[in-house]
Design an enzyme around this catalytic site. Structure first.
Site, PDB file in Angstrom:
ATOM      1  N   LYS A 149     -13.407  -7.256  -7.217  1.00 57.12           N
ATOM      2  CA  LYS A 149     -13.664  -7.724  -5.858  1.00 57.12           C
ATOM      3  C   LYS A 149     -15.069  -8.331  -5.887  1.00 57.12           C
ATOM      4  O   LYS A 149     -16.069  -7.613  -5.745  1.00 57.12           O
ATOM      5  CB  LYS A 149     -13.570  -6.560  -4.881  1.00 57.12           C
ATOM      6  CG  LYS A 149     -12.134  -6.017  -4.734  1.00 57.12           C
ATOM      7  CD  LYS A 149     -12.101  -4.789  -3.878  1.00 57.12           C
ATOM      8  CE  LYS A 149     -10.760  -4.549  -3.180  1.00 57.12           C
ATOM      9  NZ  LYS A 149      -9.579  -4.634  -4.007  1.00 57.12           N
ATOM     10  N   LYS A 175       0.841  -1.194   0.000  1.00 56.82           N
ATOM     11  CA  LYS A 175       0.000   0.000   0.000  1.00 56.82           C
ATOM     12  C   LYS A 175       0.877   1.245   0.000  1.00 56.82           C
ATOM     13  O   LYS A 175       1.788   1.359   0.837  1.00 56.82           O
ATOM     14  CB  LYS A 175      -0.884   0.021   1.257  1.00 56.82           C
ATOM     15  CG  LYS A 175      -1.872  -1.132   1.330  1.00 56.82           C
ATOM     16  CD  LYS A 175      -2.990  -0.940   0.323  1.00 56.82           C
ATOM     17  CE  LYS A 175      -4.098  -1.956   0.540  1.00 56.82           C
ATOM     18  NZ  LYS A 175      -5.138  -1.838  -0.487  1.00 56.82           N
TER      19      LYS A 175
HETATM   20  O1  LIG Z   1      -6.059  -7.039  -3.426  1.00 54.97           O
HETATM   21  C1  LIG Z   1      -5.299  -7.603  -2.628  1.00 54.97           C
HETATM   22  O2  LIG Z   1      -4.294  -8.190  -3.023  1.00 54.97           O
HETATM   23  C2  LIG Z   1      -5.548  -7.569  -1.170  1.00 54.97           C
HETATM   24  C3  LIG Z   1      -6.795  -6.892  -0.775  1.00 54.97           C
HETATM   25  C4  LIG Z   1      -6.757  -5.401  -0.756  1.00 54.97           C
HETATM   26  O3  LIG Z   1      -5.753  -4.809  -1.044  1.00 54.97           O
HETATM   27  C5  LIG Z   1      -7.939  -4.720  -0.281  1.00 54.97           C
HETATM   28  C6  LIG Z   1      -8.669  -5.339   0.723  1.00 54.97           C
HETATM   29  C7  LIG Z   1      -9.767  -4.749   1.265  1.00 54.97           C
HETATM   30  C8  LIG Z   1     -10.183  -3.532   0.799  1.00 54.97           C
HETATM   31  C9  LIG Z   1      -9.479  -2.897  -0.227  1.00 54.97           C
HETATM   32  C10 LIG Z   1      -8.361  -3.484  -0.788  1.00 54.97           C
HETATM   33  C11 LIG Z   1      -7.699  -2.798  -1.953  1.00 54.97           C
HETATM   34  O4  LIG Z   1      -7.308  -3.433  -2.921  1.00 54.97           O
HETATM   35  O5  LIG Z   1      -7.636  -1.586  -1.959  1.00 54.97           O
HETATM   36 MG   LIG Z   2      -6.827  -1.688  -4.302  1.00 57.67          MG
END
Ligand SMILES: O=C(O)CCC(=O)c1ccccc1C(=O)O
Ligand SMILES: [Mg+2]
Length: 313
Positions: free
Chosen positions: A251, A138
């Site tokens: 997602k 992140k």
């Molecule tokens: O996508 C992944 O590899 C992990 C999951 C992840 O980053 C995520 C998990 C929960 C909410 C938002 C996010 C995101 O991708 O921003």
């Molecule tokens: Mg993301």
């Protein structure tokens, strides 16, 4: 066919809160759906909303569940409005389970989530030792100068092991010129002669800044993946119509109806990366089944995080 409908709210605390550009996330709340047919067969589903990402709120999902009668029909399940995407997913996947086809999910390559910030530098090896080859970090949380500096250290460390790659997720936290700076450095890393690669930069700009992200793809080699901009089926369609041909993060738990996702995915020919919203195993199983069915590429899925909950109830 009549179907008995039941639901229960859950709440799970993260061992370590998730730190993103949106802030700190400490507790995952959602709803477990239980459907039962006339023969007594049960199908489980999960509503795991993520309202800061563009889905309905937990309250809206609860209101919807509370408005349903104790006996529902297939027709009702397939006519939940587009404004309740996580509810569409939860009820439809419970219904699919009722219908049997208990196929094993093939093992998919998973991506592991690094700790945010400088902690990634000392955290990546542990994930690699646990078998992850793709890691996600992140960004857009600390200052850009710090983060770019850490990226270069991380890249040189990770280059010492063959075949690793890194995803960067800005969660919409950059402006255009910052996105440009990140991509310049990613390109330089990707042009280097090691096997280490930056797979993509995820959602550099805000949800509604598609034009900026289209412009960023033009000048750079490192791909961009949309995430927040394509949280729901409606948004996937809109971004595609507006010319997006790059990567789409999907997602499943919040995108909407699995049936409609299948249709859209095939008709648009999407390059998708399937990812978790930190749902429980119920939602995860349904999401991974969709990923296994739809994802043609060899991109890792983003579900490498279920050891992150504290056991509560
Ligand atoms: O996508 C992944 O590899 C992990 C999951 C992840 O980053 C995520 C998990 C929960 C909410 C938002 C996010 C995101 O991708 O921003
Ligand atoms: Mg993301």
């Amino acid at each position: 066919m009549t179907i008995k409908f039941n639901f229960n709210k859950y709440s799970r605390k993260f061992k370590q809160p998730l730190k993103t550009h949106h802030g700190l996330w400490e507790v995952r709340e959602g709803i477990i759906i239980e459907l039962m047919d006339e023969r007594g067969k049960v199908g489980w589903g999960e509503i795991a909303p993520l309202s800061w990402f563009g889905s309905e709120t937990l309250r809206e999902a609860m209101d919807f569940c509370e408005s349903l009668p104790g006996i529902i029909t297939e027709n009702l399940i397939f006519s939940i409005p587009m404004s309740l995407p996580a509810c569409q997913f939860g009820l439809e996947s419970a219904f699919t389970e009722l219908q049997g086809n208990d196929k094993e999910i093939p093992k998919l390559e998973n991506s592991g989530l690094l700790p945010t910030g400088k902690a990634a530098l000392s955290g990546w090896e542990d994930l690699v030792n646990r078998g992850y080859k793709t890691l996600k970090w992140k960004i857009g949380v600390d200052s850009i100068d710090n983060e770019l500096n850490w990226l270069q250290i991380l890249a040189s460390q990770m280059s010492e092991i063959q075949g690793l790659s890194l995803r960067l997720d800005a969660n919409g936290g950059l402006n255009f010129s910052e996105g440009d700076r990140w991509l310049d450095i990613c390109d330089r890393i990707n042009l280097g002669d090691t096997s280490f690669k930056i797979e993509f930069l995820e959602q550099p700009l805000g949800v509604n800044e598609l034009e900026g992200m289209l412009a960023l793809t033009k000048g750079h080699l490192t791909p961009i993946a949309l995430d927040e901009s394509v949280a729901t089926l409606t948004q996937i369609n809109q971004c595609y119509q507006q010319g997006w041909r790059g990567i789409f993060v999907i997602k499943p738990a919040i995108v909407g109806s699995p049936k409609q996702l299948r249709k859209l995915y095939h008709s648009l020919g999407i390059d998708g990366v399937f990812s978790s919203v930190f749902e429980t195993e119920i939602g995860q199983k349904a999401s991974l089944k969709l990923a296994a069915e739809l994802c043609q590429s060899n991109r890792a899925v983003g579900f490498g995080i279920n050891h992150w909950f504290v056991d509560t109830d």
